[in-house]
Design a protein around this motif. Structure first.
Motif, mmCIF file in Angstrom:
data_model
loop_
_atom_site.group_PDB
_atom_site.id
_atom_site.type_symbol
_atom_site.label_atom_id
_atom_site.label_comp_id
_atom_site.label_asym_id
_atom_site.label_seq_id
_atom_site.Cartn_x
_atom_site.Cartn_y
_atom_site.Cartn_z
ATOM 1 N N THR A 88 36.943 11.854 27.206
ATOM 2 C CA THR A 88 36.539 11.490 25.848
ATOM 3 C C THR A 88 37.261 10.237 25.377
ATOM 4 O O THR A 88 38.226 9.771 26.009
ATOM 5 N N THR A 89 36.804 9.697 24.275
ATOM 6 C CA THR A 89 37.460 8.548 23.653
ATOM 7 C C THR A 89 38.722 9.000 22.927
ATOM 8 O O THR A 89 38.804 10.134 22.452
ATOM 9 N N THR A 90 39.683 8.108 22.832
ATOM 10 C CA THR A 90 40.926 8.403 22.106
ATOM 11 C C THR A 90 40.891 7.880 20.674
ATOM 12 O O THR A 90 41.884 7.992 19.950
ATOM 13 N N LYS A 91 39.768 7.301 20.238
ATOM 14 C CA LYS A 91 39.704 6.674 18.911
ATOM 15 C C LYS A 91 40.049 7.639 17.786
ATOM 16 O O LYS A 91 40.535 7.225 16.735
ATOM 17 N N PHE A 92 39.759 8.915 17.986
ATOM 18 C CA PHE A 92 39.868 9.874 16.889
ATOM 19 C C PHE A 92 41.033 10.839 17.062
ATOM 20 O O PHE A 92 41.101 11.868 16.389
ATOM 21 N N ASP A 93 41.965 10.488 17.945
ATOM 22 C CA ASP A 93 43.181 11.299 18.086
ATOM 23 C C ASP A 93 43.892 11.361 16.742
ATOM 24 O O ASP A 93 43.991 10.359 16.019
ATOM 25 N N TYR A 94 44.418 12.536 16.429
ATOM 26 C CA TYR A 94 45.169 12.656 15.178
ATOM 27 C C TYR A 94 45.925 13.979 15.164
ATOM 28 O O TYR A 94 45.383 15.019 15.523
ATOM 29 N N MET A 95 47.195 13.910 14.746
ATOM 30 C CA MET A 95 47.982 15.133 14.585
ATOM 31 C C MET A 95 49.197 14.840 13.723
ATOM 32 O O MET A 95 50.088 14.102 14.129
ATOM 33 N N PRO A 96 49.241 15.384 12.497
ATOM 34 C CA PRO A 96 50.450 15.211 11.685
ATOM 35 C C PRO A 96 51.658 15.799 12.415
ATOM 36 O O PRO A 96 51.569 16.880 13.013
ATOM 37 N N GLU A 97 52.765 15.097 12.369
ATOM 38 C CA GLU A 97 53.943 15.541 13.113
ATOM 39 C C GLU A 97 54.433 16.914 12.667
ATOM 40 O O GLU A 97 54.959 17.681 13.467
ATOM 41 N N ASN A 98 54.250 17.217 11.387
ATOM 42 C CA ASN A 98 54.780 18.474 10.865
ATOM 43 C C ASN A 98 53.792 19.627 10.924
ATOM 44 O O ASN A 98 54.087 20.726 10.460
ATOM 45 N N PRO A 145 30.939 12.959 25.184
ATOM 46 C CA PRO A 145 30.201 11.797 25.675
ATOM 47 C C PRO A 145 29.467 12.105 26.970
ATOM 48 O O PRO A 145 29.948 12.862 27.816
ATOM 49 N N ILE A 146 28.285 11.521 27.117
ATOM 50 C CA ILE A 146 27.519 11.632 28.355
ATOM 51 C C ILE A 146 28.118 10.667 29.372
ATOM 52 O O ILE A 146 28.489 9.540 29.046
ATOM 53 N N ASN A 147 28.199 11.091 30.612
ATOM 54 C CA ASN A 147 28.963 10.353 31.623
ATOM 55 C C ASN A 147 28.501 8.924 31.826
ATOM 56 O O ASN A 147 29.297 8.062 32.203
ATOM 57 N N TYR A 148 27.215 8.637 31.584
ATOM 58 C CA TYR A 148 26.741 7.295 31.899
ATOM 59 C C TYR A 148 27.516 6.234 31.139
ATOM 60 O O TYR A 148 27.677 5.101 31.613
ATOM 61 N N LYS A 206 15.986 9.815 28.706
ATOM 62 C CA LYS A 206 16.530 9.238 29.932
ATOM 63 C C LYS A 206 17.941 9.719 30.219
ATOM 64 O O LYS A 206 18.292 10.009 31.377
ATOM 65 N N TYR A 207 18.787 9.857 29.176
ATOM 66 C CA TYR A 207 20.209 10.099 29.404
ATOM 67 C C TYR A 207 20.689 11.494 29.024
ATOM 68 O O TYR A 207 21.740 11.923 29.492
ATOM 69 N N VAL A 228 25.880 15.540 13.617
ATOM 70 C CA VAL A 228 24.418 15.527 13.722
ATOM 71 C C VAL A 228 23.864 14.114 13.878
ATOM 72 O O VAL A 228 22.688 13.946 14.210
ATOM 73 N N LEU A 229 24.681 13.101 13.641
ATOM 74 C CA LEU A 229 24.247 11.714 13.820
ATOM 75 C C LEU A 229 24.691 11.144 15.160
ATOM 76 O O LEU A 229 24.436 9.978 15.457
ATOM 77 N N GLN A 230 25.343 11.967 15.989
ATOM 78 C CA GLN A 230 25.833 11.532 17.296
ATOM 79 C C GLN A 230 25.271 12.387 18.431
ATOM 80 O O GLN A 230 24.895 11.873 19.478
ATOM 81 N N GLY A 231 25.240 13.710 18.224
ATOM 82 C CA GLY A 231 24.869 14.617 19.295
ATOM 83 C C GLY A 231 23.369 14.735 19.480
ATOM 84 O O GLY A 231 22.579 14.421 18.587
ATOM 85 N N GLY A 232 22.965 15.193 20.671
ATOM 86 C CA GLY A 232 21.558 15.353 20.975
ATOM 87 C C GLY A 232 20.830 14.041 21.136
ATOM 88 O O GLY A 232 19.597 13.997 21.060
ATOM 89 N N LEU A 233 21.567 12.966 21.392
ATOM 90 C CA LEU A 233 20.987 11.631 21.558
ATOM 91 C C LEU A 233 21.385 11.090 22.932
ATOM 92 O O LEU A 233 21.619 11.865 23.851
ATOM 93 N N ASP A 234 21.461 9.780 23.069
ATOM 94 C CA ASP A 234 21.755 9.205 24.381
ATOM 95 C C ASP A 234 23.242 9.039 24.641
ATOM 96 O O ASP A 234 23.631 8.576 25.711
ATOM 97 N N VAL A 235 24.099 9.409 23.671
ATOM 98 C CA VAL A 235 25.538 9.213 23.879
ATOM 99 C C VAL A 235 26.323 10.514 23.988
ATOM 100 O O VAL A 235 27.387 10.536 24.588
ATOM 101 N N CYS A 236 25.806 11.602 23.413
ATOM 102 C CA CYS A 236 26.595 12.838 23.363
ATOM 103 C C CYS A 236 25.742 14.077 23.585
ATOM 104 O O CYS A 236 24.642 14.195 23.023
ATOM 105 N N TYR A 237 26.271 14.992 24.376
ATOM 106 C CA TYR A 237 25.779 16.363 24.390
ATOM 107 C C TYR A 237 26.435 17.122 23.241
ATOM 108 O O TYR A 237 27.524 16.773 22.799
ATOM 109 N N ILE A 238 25.779 18.173 22.809
ATOM 110 C CA ILE A 238 26.372 19.098 21.849
ATOM 111 C C ILE A 238 26.854 20.322 22.613
ATOM 112 O O ILE A 238 26.093 20.939 23.360
ATOM 113 N N ASN A 239 28.119 20.651 22.453
ATOM 114 C CA ASN A 239 28.693 21.765 23.196
ATOM 115 C C ASN A 239 28.394 23.106 22.520
ATOM 116 O O ASN A 239 28.000 23.161 21.356
#
Length: 531
Positions: free
Chosen positions: A391-401, A337-340, A493-494, A75-86
């Motif tokens: 999308t960004t890869t900053k938040f990639d995560y997966m425990p191996e097991n 993320p919005i394409n711009y 605008k975005y 809620v602090l990222q979506g619906g603004l100038d950086v992200c759509y909410i799916n």
């Protein structure tokens, strides 16, 4: 004991948590605050509890007092100038369509979390003032108060950005109150600045002398710079940022380090790999890192953070794909993320590299022989459903097991030096010192390998674009847009999905209706537009 303090005492102190279930808690065993706050050892235990409570910042489904649903961060990222909410989680749609009101649970729980942190911090500050504490060192009192006052300011950071005028509370009340007054935002910001200056004076200086995740003076100074900008004191903001930048402890990471340093990648991507966030891993850019590592005592739980689920698409929902670390693990694609943003990078910018932005998806399920190895074509429908998008890869995560694991348990960078430079640039722009702002921005762009900015092209919009290129997903974008006065303009605008519904009053959220109702001794009017 610590959970009891977190869950019950702030409910008794502040009206924001007045549910009967909170008041009726009756644990069989606990140590009272009076017993805990008697010795340095007791204060250390309480400080650990304070860090643990702060880690509930984006708590999702769970059985504790601040469970906030599945999308507390989004809620602090979506619906603004950086992200759509799916179209994945219906609870998020009001923040894209701007139909939320004072009864919204995310809005209520953000208030609840913040005042819970404030109350726990106030207990530490107040009890340290009592004269019967057996301190080990003469500096213990100010050390614990400095930690507590930082966390108090950190909680008020949320409250002032989101709700504007809010009650300033700096003591633990002896009786239950229903007559709190809303303190003007300017006064709250001034109090926060006092807290952060105190914290900067008495917190440890050398980050090499503290454990991962513990606070130092530089954490306080970084936030002091931000809050001073918000308060309109641009000189103070510049001074605080420059103290951090000119300290001998931090640098922008421009060489490979840590996990996978010998493999393909770049220094920017290295910062976000699991186990690379902390100073001891070689990351000298990180100023404050929330400790949230998987399966580690003192780390977080499955429910503390689902950020990965927001940014990583549910690609495995498309026939021909299976869950893999290569594509970020098990995401849900709640925001995208919005394409711009991605279109604004120069080709050579390392933040634009394949290690930092995932634009292509190759079918990877060997059982689907017809598609295996072929490139997937991303469609608007699949983007809306959260199935596939760049999308960004900053938040990639997966425990191996456990490839289907729901959480996102790697340590989280909250403040890093690149943002300090960008805060310095913002303070200079606000202070009509454009050439100095450009110099600060160019420190960040130089590390990225991007063309250096020129004075003629730099304004607040340029800086906000640079923040999105550098800090996408790390900064609380709503805070940045509120502070710079650009939330409405840039969203219109975005963000084509929110442009027609966002209105001027949406700069602030409403005060939760339950809070207004519970403060029966003093009637409040809600923020304009929500009455």
């Amino acid at each position: 004991m610590k959970k009891y303090i977190s869950a019950i005492l702030f409910a008794l102190v502040l009206f924001s948590a007045c549910s009967d279930s909170f008041l009726d808690e009756n644990p069989k065993n606990f140590e009272s605050a009076e017993q805990t706050y008697k010795t340095t050892k007791g204060f250390n235990a309480a400080l650990n509890g304070l860090h643990a409570y702060a880690r509930l910042e984006f708590e999702t489904w769970n059985d504790n007092i601040v469970a906030q649903g599945a999308c507390a961060y989004e809620v602090l990222q979506g619906g603004l100038d950086v992200c759509y909410i799916n179209n994945v989680d219906g609870t998020l749609q009001p923040f894209q369509k701007y139909t939320f009101d004072a009864t919204n649970s995310y809005i209520a729980n953000r208030w609840k979390w913040a005042y819970g942190l404030i109350t726990n911090a106030n207990m530490m500050v107040n009890y340290a003032e009592k004269g019967d504490v057996a301190w080990i060192k003469d500096t213990d009192k100010t050390f614990f108060q400095a930690n507590a006052r930082f966390f108090r300011a950190y909680a008020y950071r949320y409250l002032t950005y989101l709700y504007g005028d809010v009650p300033w509370v700096d003591k633990v009340e002896d009786t239950y109150r229903v007559d709190f007054e809303r303190t003007p935002k300017a006064q709250v910001l001034a109090k926060m600045i006092e807290d952060l200056e105190f914290a900067a004076k008495y917190l440890p200086e050398n980050p090499g002398d503290v454990k991962d995740g513990e606070l130092t003076k530089w954490v306080a100074l970084h936030m002091l710079s931000e809050i001073s900008i918000f308060a309109g004191d641009y000189k103070k903001a510049q001074t605080a940022a420059l103290e951090v930048i000119n300290s001998p402890y931090f640098k922008l990471m421009d060489t490979r380090f840590g996990k996978n340093a010998s493999q393909a990648g770049d220094p920017f991507a290295d910062m976000f790999l699991e186990k690379n966030q902390n100073r001891k891993a070689g990351n000298l850019e990180s100023i404050w890192v929330i400790q949230a590592e998987y399966n580690v005592t003192g780390g977080s739980t499955t429910y503390n953070d689902w950020t990965r689920r927001a940014w990583v698409p549910a690609y495995y929902s498309i026939p021909g794909f299976m869950i893999t670390q290569e594509y970020g693990g098990r995401g849900l694609g709640q925001i995208r993320p919005i394409n711009y943003i991605f279109n604004s990078y120069e080709t050579q910018d390392i933040r634009n590299s394949i290690y930092n932005i995932r634009r292509e998806f190759i079918y990877n399920d060997p059982k689907n022989t017809e598609l295996f190895g072929k490139k997937h074509t991303i469609t608007e429908d699949n983007m809306d459903r959260g199935y596939m998008f760049p999308t960004t890869t900053k938040f990639d995560y997966m425990p191996e097991n456990d490839p289907t694991y729901a959480g996102n348990q790697k340590d989280k960078i909250r403040f890093r030096l690149a943002e300090t430079y960008l805060l310095l640039a913002e303070a200079y722009l606000d202070d009509n010192q454009a050439s100095k702002a450009v110099d600060a921005i160019n420190k960040v762009r130089e590390r990225a390998g991007a063309t250096l900015a020129k004075v003629a092209e730099v304004n607040m919009d340029y800086l906000l674009d640079e923040r999105s290129r550098e800090l996408l997903g790390e900064e609380m974008r709503r805070f940045t847009l509120v502070r710079t006065g650009k939330l409405i303009e840039r969203t219109k605008k975005y963000n084509s999905k929110s442009a027609s519904t966002i209105k001027d009053h949406h700069v602030l959220w409403p005060v939760p209706q339950g809070v207004i109702d519970a403060n029966s001794g003093l009637k409040w009017e809600n923020n304009p537009g929500y009455n």
